[in-house]
Write a protein that holds these residues in place. Structure first.
Motif, PDB file in Angstrom:
ATOM      1  N   ASP A 104       2.330 -10.336   4.423  1.00  0.00           N
ATOM      2  CA  ASP A 104       3.426 -10.393   5.389  1.00  0.00           C
ATOM      3  C   ASP A 104       4.747 -10.505   4.629  1.00  0.00           C
ATOM      4  N   TYR A 105       5.446  -9.396   4.559  1.00  0.00           N
ATOM      5  CA  TYR A 105       6.721  -9.354   3.856  1.00  0.00           C
ATOM      6  C   TYR A 105       7.776  -8.824   4.832  1.00  0.00           C
ATOM      7  N   PRO A 106       8.289  -9.661   5.693  1.00  0.00           N
ATOM      8  CA  PRO A 106       9.228  -9.195   6.725  1.00  0.00           C
ATOM      9  C   PRO A 106      10.507  -8.594   6.151  1.00  0.00           C
ATOM     10  N   ASN A 107      10.903  -9.016   4.977  1.00  0.00           N
ATOM     11  CA  ASN A 107      12.139  -8.501   4.375  1.00  0.00           C
ATOM     12  C   ASN A 107      11.876  -7.426   3.334  1.00  0.00           C
ATOM     13  N   GLY A 108      10.596  -7.015   3.209  1.00  0.00           N
ATOM     14  CA  GLY A 108      10.275  -5.949   2.277  1.00  0.00           C
ATOM     15  C   GLY A 108       9.934  -6.458   0.900  1.00  0.00           C
ATOM     16  N   GLY A 109       9.938  -5.526  -0.051  1.00  0.00           N
ATOM     17  CA  GLY A 109       9.652  -5.874  -1.430  1.00  0.00           C
ATOM     18  C   GLY A 109       8.175  -6.074  -1.708  1.00  0.00           C
ATOM     19  N   ARG A 110       7.280  -5.541  -0.867  1.00  0.00           N
ATOM     20  CA  ARG A 110       5.852  -5.738  -1.090  1.00  0.00           C
ATOM     21  C   ARG A 110       5.353  -4.848  -2.227  1.00  0.00           C
ATOM     22  N   PRO A 111       4.210  -5.186  -2.849  1.00  0.00           N
ATOM     23  CA  PRO A 111       3.655  -4.371  -3.937  1.00  0.00           C
ATOM     24  C   PRO A 111       3.278  -2.980  -3.448  1.00  0.00           C
ATOM     25  N   PRO A 112       3.133  -2.037  -4.378  1.00  0.00           N
ATOM     26  CA  PRO A 112       2.765  -0.671  -4.009  1.00  0.00           C
ATOM     27  C   PRO A 112       1.428  -0.617  -3.277  1.00  0.00           C
ATOM     28  N   LEU A 113       1.376   0.126  -2.187  1.00  0.00           N
ATOM     29  CA  LEU A 113       0.155   0.218  -1.390  1.00  0.00           C
ATOM     30  C   LEU A 113      -0.820   1.202  -2.015  1.00  0.00           C
ATOM     31  N   PRO A 114      -2.091   1.144  -1.672  1.00  0.00           N
ATOM     32  CA  PRO A 114      -3.072   2.098  -2.204  1.00  0.00           C
ATOM     33  C   PRO A 114      -2.876   3.479  -1.577  1.00  0.00           C
ATOM     34  N   LEU A 115      -3.223   4.485  -2.364  1.00  0.00           N
ATOM     35  CA  LEU A 115      -3.097   5.872  -1.899  1.00  0.00           C
ATOM     36  C   LEU A 115      -4.448   6.555  -1.761  1.00  0.00           C
ATOM     37  N   ASP A 116      -5.524   5.789  -1.910  1.00  0.00           N
ATOM     38  CA  ASP A 116      -6.859   6.378  -1.873  1.00  0.00           C
ATOM     39  C   ASP A 116      -7.432   6.471  -0.466  1.00  0.00           C
ATOM     40  N   GLY A 117      -6.626   6.125   0.534  1.00  0.00           N
ATOM     41  CA  GLY A 117      -7.076   6.213   1.911  1.00  0.00           C
ATOM     42  C   GLY A 117      -7.472   4.888   2.516  1.00  0.00           C
ATOM     43  N   THR A 118      -7.554   3.828   1.706  1.00  0.00           N
ATOM     44  CA  THR A 118      -7.935   2.522   2.240  1.00  0.00           C
ATOM     45  C   THR A 118      -6.779   1.844   2.954  1.00  0.00           C
ATOM     46  N   GLY A 119      -5.543   2.299   2.686  1.00  0.00           N
ATOM     47  CA  GLY A 119      -4.385   1.743   3.372  1.00  0.00           C
ATOM     48  C   GLY A 119      -4.059   2.549   4.621  1.00  0.00           C
ATOM     49  N   ALA A 120      -2.819   2.467   5.041  1.00  0.00           N
ATOM     50  CA  ALA A 120      -2.402   3.147   6.270  1.00  0.00           C
ATOM     51  C   ALA A 120      -1.669   4.446   5.985  1.00  0.00           C
ATOM     52  N   ILE A 121      -1.848   4.995   4.805  1.00  0.00           N
ATOM     53  CA  ILE A 121      -1.108   6.192   4.440  1.00  0.00           C
ATOM     54  C   ILE A 121      -1.468   7.374   5.333  1.00  0.00           C
ATOM     55  N   TRP A 122      -2.687   7.390   5.874  1.00  0.00           N
ATOM     56  CA  TRP A 122      -3.140   8.510   6.695  1.00  0.00           C
ATOM     57  C   TRP A 122      -2.378   8.606   8.015  1.00  0.00           C
ATOM     58  N   ARG A 123      -1.639   7.577   8.386  1.00  0.00           N
ATOM     59  CA  ARG A 123      -0.874   7.609   9.633  1.00  0.00           C
ATOM     60  C   ARG A 123       0.310   8.582   9.552  1.00  0.00           C
ATOM     61  N   LEU A 124       0.698   8.934   8.354  1.00  0.00           N
ATOM     62  CA  LEU A 124       1.814   9.865   8.161  1.00  0.00           C
ATOM     63  C   LEU A 124       1.277  11.276   7.935  1.00  0.00           C
ATOM     64  N   GLY A 125       2.009  12.250   8.407  1.00  0.00           N
ATOM     65  CA  GLY A 125       1.651  13.633   8.162  1.00  0.00           C
ATOM     66  C   GLY A 125       2.057  14.057   6.763  1.00  0.00           C
ATOM     67  N   ASP A 126       1.625  15.241   6.356  1.00  0.00           N
ATOM     68  CA  ASP A 126       1.927  15.729   5.010  1.00  0.00           C
ATOM     69  C   ASP A 126       3.432  15.848   4.788  1.00  0.00           C
ATOM     70  N   ARG A 127       4.168  16.324   5.795  1.00  0.00           N
ATOM     71  CA  ARG A 127       5.609  16.480   5.621  1.00  0.00           C
ATOM     72  C   ARG A 127       6.291  15.124   5.472  1.00  0.00           C
ATOM     73  N   ASP A 128       5.830  14.134   6.222  1.00  0.00           N
ATOM     74  CA  ASP A 128       6.408  12.790   6.097  1.00  0.00           C
ATOM     75  C   ASP A 128       6.125  12.204   4.716  1.00  0.00           C
ATOM     76  N   LEU A 129       4.895  12.386   4.242  1.00  0.00           N
ATOM     77  CA  LEU A 129       4.555  11.889   2.907  1.00  0.00           C
ATOM     78  C   LEU A 129       5.365  12.600   1.834  1.00  0.00           C
ATOM     79  N   PHE A 130       5.552  13.893   2.007  1.00  0.00           N
ATOM     80  CA  PHE A 130       6.371  14.656   1.060  1.00  0.00           C
ATOM     81  C   PHE A 130       7.787  14.095   1.012  1.00  0.00           C
ATOM     82  N   ASP A 131       8.362  13.820   2.174  1.00  0.00           N
ATOM     83  CA  ASP A 131       9.733  13.301   2.218  1.00  0.00           C
ATOM     84  C   ASP A 131       9.835  11.930   1.559  1.00  0.00           C
ATOM     85  N   VAL A 132       8.826  11.095   1.753  1.00  0.00           N
ATOM     86  CA  VAL A 132       8.842   9.771   1.115  1.00  0.00           C
ATOM     87  C   VAL A 132       8.793   9.909  -0.398  1.00  0.00           C
TER      88      VAL A 132
END
Length: 219
Positions: A134-162
């Motif tokens: 719980d980091y309400p002000n941000g600054g959290r560690p890098p999230l996983p990209l292997d699919g175990t996190g919530a990265i799948w909620r974004l589309g390819d174009r959104d991920l590209f923009d990030v």
């Protein structure tokens, strides 16, 4: 009668003494190697002789049928390989989407990920511990990209923009997002390659979840 026989013998001896190597006069002659084809031009025979005496002709005779076949096969294989390499390079340089089933694009993305992303998100894409705290002000560690996190909620174009512009432009003003942007370091084709590599590590159910999320957003 004796004089005639003597003259005849003398003429025969002269005919037998003729040098067989004297060049034949131009015209038509019978080619012994192609008797079935009839008469051929002397000039054509000379051209064939010149070709067979050329360096390539000599090399071909030395190689034999099997050797010539091997040389031709190697040449064709080399041309196919060079064409494949050129095509893969061109497709990677002009990519406008992430294709996680394209081995060439995934390989390029893997190399770029190791250079620019593995330091934060780990070489195995597992991220860092505590990313889901719980980091309400941000600054959290890098999230996983292997699919175990919530990265799948974004589309390819959104991920590209990030990846291109960083995470801050897509976060609330009060939230500090430490994800940097790579717009000035990597081309768009390179960014798509990185995303292709990331998605190549997702299991099938995560790809399905991303498709379902995209369908729900489109409603």
């Amino acid at each position: 009668m004796t004089d005639r026989r003597f003259d005849r013998r003398r003429r025969l001896s002269r005919m037998n003494a003729v040098n067989p190597k004297v060049p034949r006069p131009p015209g038509r002659t019978l080619d012994p190697e192609r008797q079935l084809r009839g008469l051929v031009d002397v000039q054509e025979d000379d051209a064939i002789d010149r070709r067979s005496s050329s360096p390539m002709g000599k090399l071909g005779r030395r190689l034999g049928p099997k050797g010539r076949f091997l040389v031709v096969s190697i040449f064709i294989g080399t041309m196919i390989t060079m064409g494949s390499i050129f095509w893969e390079q061109w497709s990677n340089e002009t990519a406008t989407a992430a294709n996680h089933t394209n081995p060439a694009q995934v390989a390029l993305g893997h190399s770029l990920y190791d250079q620019h992303c593995a330091f934060c998100h780990a070489a195995d894409l597992t991220g860092r511990a505590g990313w889901d705290g719980d980091y309400p002000n941000g600054g959290r560690p890098p999230l996983p990209l292997d699919g175990t996190g919530a990265i799948w909620r974004l589309g390819d174009r959104d991920l590209f923009d990030v990846i291109k512009f960083g995470g801050q432009p897509f976060s609330p003003p009060s939230y500090k997002n430490d994800m940097p942007g790579f717009e000035g370091q990597l081309s768009d084709a390179d960014l798509w390659a990185v995303l292709a590599f990331v998605k190549s590590r997702w299991p099938a159910e995560i790809h399905e979840k991303q498709k379902q999320a995209a369908s729900e957003r489109a409603k």
